[in-house]
Design a protein around this motif. Structure first.
Motif, PDB file in Angstrom:
ATOM      1  N   THR A 105       0.834  -1.206   0.000  1.00 57.28           N
ATOM      2  CA  THR A 105       0.000   0.000   0.000  1.00 57.28           C
ATOM      3  C   THR A 105       0.869   1.256   0.000  1.00 57.28           C
ATOM      4  O   THR A 105       0.592   2.210  -0.741  1.00 57.28           O
ATOM      5  N   ALA A 106       1.906   1.269   0.811  1.00 51.05           N
ATOM      6  CA  ALA A 106       2.807   2.427   0.862  1.00 51.05           C
ATOM      7  C   ALA A 106       3.528   2.618  -0.468  1.00 51.05           C
ATOM      8  O   ALA A 106       3.710   3.753  -0.928  1.00 51.05           O
ATOM      9  N   PHE A 107       3.924   1.524  -1.104  1.00 47.83           N
ATOM     10  CA  PHE A 107       4.597   1.611  -2.396  1.00 47.83           C
ATOM     11  C   PHE A 107       3.661   2.209  -3.449  1.00 47.83           C
ATOM     12  O   PHE A 107       4.048   3.093  -4.202  1.00 47.83           O
ATOM     13  N   LYS A 108       2.420   1.722  -3.488  1.00 43.30           N
ATOM     14  CA  LYS A 108       1.445   2.249  -4.456  1.00 43.30           C
ATOM     15  C   LYS A 108       1.187   3.730  -4.220  1.00 43.30           C
ATOM     16  O   LYS A 108       1.075   4.505  -5.164  1.00 43.30           O
ATOM     17  N   LYS A 109       1.094   4.131  -2.947  1.00 43.36           N
ATOM     18  CA  LYS A 109       0.862   5.545  -2.624  1.00 43.36           C
ATOM     19  C   LYS A 109       2.058   6.395  -3.067  1.00 43.36           C
ATOM     20  O   LYS A 109       1.882   7.484  -3.613  1.00 43.36           O
ATOM     21  N   GLY A 110       3.261   5.890  -2.849  1.00 42.91           N
ATOM     22  CA  GLY A 110       4.459   6.619  -3.267  1.00 42.91           C
ATOM     23  C   GLY A 110       4.529   6.784  -4.772  1.00 42.91           C
ATOM     24  O   GLY A 110       4.886   7.847  -5.273  1.00 42.91           O
ATOM     25  N   GLY A 155       4.323  10.361  -6.684  1.00 35.45           N
ATOM     26  CA  GLY A 155       5.386  10.742  -7.614  1.00 35.45           C
ATOM     27  C   GLY A 155       4.836  11.086  -8.987  1.00 35.45           C
ATOM     28  O   GLY A 155       5.273  12.040  -9.626  1.00 35.45           O
ATOM     29  N   THR A 156       3.857  10.314  -9.438  1.00 36.96           N
ATOM     30  CA  THR A 156       3.237  10.575 -10.730  1.00 36.96           C
ATOM     31  C   THR A 156       2.502  11.905 -10.717  1.00 36.96           C
ATOM     32  O   THR A 156       2.614  12.701 -11.657  1.00 36.96           O
ATOM     33  N   GLU A 157       1.753  12.166  -9.632  1.00 41.33           N
ATOM     34  CA  GLU A 157       1.032  13.437  -9.518  1.00 41.33           C
ATOM     35  C   GLU A 157       2.004  14.612  -9.487  1.00 41.33           C
ATOM     36  O   GLU A 157       1.747  15.653 -10.093  1.00 41.33           O
ATOM     37  N   GLU A 158       3.122  14.457  -8.802  1.00 37.93           N
ATOM     38  CA  GLU A 158       4.118  15.522  -8.724  1.00 37.93           C
ATOM     39  C   GLU A 158       4.701  15.817 -10.101  1.00 37.93           C
ATOM     40  O   GLU A 158       4.854  16.981 -10.487  1.00 37.93           O
ATOM     41  N   LEU A 159       5.013  14.781 -10.857  1.00 41.04           N
ATOM     42  CA  LEU A 159       5.541  14.977 -12.212  1.00 41.04           C
ATOM     43  C   LEU A 159       4.515  15.662 -13.108  1.00 41.04           C
ATOM     44  O   LEU A 159       4.864  16.547 -13.899  1.00 41.04           O
ATOM     45  N   GLU A 160       3.251  15.259 -12.991  1.00 37.94           N
ATOM     46  CA  GLU A 160       2.200  15.877 -13.802  1.00 37.94           C
ATOM     47  C   GLU A 160       2.040  17.352 -13.449  1.00 37.94           C
ATOM     48  O   GLU A 160       1.841  18.185 -14.331  1.00 37.94           O
ATOM     49  N   GLN A 161       2.133  17.690 -12.164  1.00 40.70           N
ATOM     50  CA  GLN A 161       2.028  19.093 -11.743  1.00 40.70           C
ATOM     51  C   GLN A 161       3.199  19.916 -12.271  1.00 40.70           C
ATOM     52  O   GLN A 161       3.024  21.045 -12.714  1.00 40.70           O
ATOM     53  N   GLU A 162       4.390  19.338 -12.246  1.00 34.42           N
ATOM     54  CA  GLU A 162       5.554  20.044 -12.769  1.00 34.42           C
ATOM     55  C   GLU A 162       5.430  20.271 -14.272  1.00 34.42           C
ATOM     56  O   GLU A 162       5.756  21.352 -14.772  1.00 34.42           O
ATOM     57  N   GLN A 163       4.934  19.264 -14.983  1.00 35.77           N
ATOM     58  CA  GLN A 163       4.751  19.408 -16.424  1.00 35.77           C
ATOM     59  C   GLN A 163       3.678  20.443 -16.731  1.00 35.77           C
ATOM     60  O   GLN A 163       3.814  21.230 -17.665  1.00 35.77           O
ATOM     61  N   ALA A 164       2.608  20.483 -15.936  1.00 34.96           N
ATOM     62  CA  ALA A 164       1.542  21.458 -16.153  1.00 34.96           C
ATOM     63  C   ALA A 164       2.052  22.871 -15.876  1.00 34.96           C
ATOM     64  O   ALA A 164       1.726  23.815 -16.609  1.00 34.96           O
TER      65      ALA A 164
END
Length: 71
Positions: A38-43, A47-56
């Motif tokens: 569960t912790a791995f999936k959350k991480g 990380g994916t959300e952070e990359l998407e925010q940086e790209q946006a």
């Protein structure tokens, strides 16, 4: 190596593990494995959300600095 182990082999391994560690220990171990997954999936999701925010943020304004000053 695992291709040669059939259902009876897995059952035998499960019984040996249960006898060696006991039901309580195996249960708590599986609980910890579940928490780790569960912790791995959350991480990964964070990380994916952070990359998407940086790209946006990088894609918001593509106007060159010299044209911004003219406006």
């Amino acid at each position: 190596m695992l291709n040669n182990i059939g259902p009876m082999g897995f059952l035998l391994i499960a019984v040996v593990v249960l006898v060696l560690f006991g039901r309580g220990k195996v249960s708590s171990l599986m609980g910890e494995v579940g928490k780790g997954i569960t912790a791995f999936k959350k991480g990964v999701k964070d990380g994916t959300e952070e990359l998407e925010q940086e790209q946006a943020a990088a894609a918001k304004d593509v106007t060159p600095e010299t044209e911004k000053d003219k406006a």
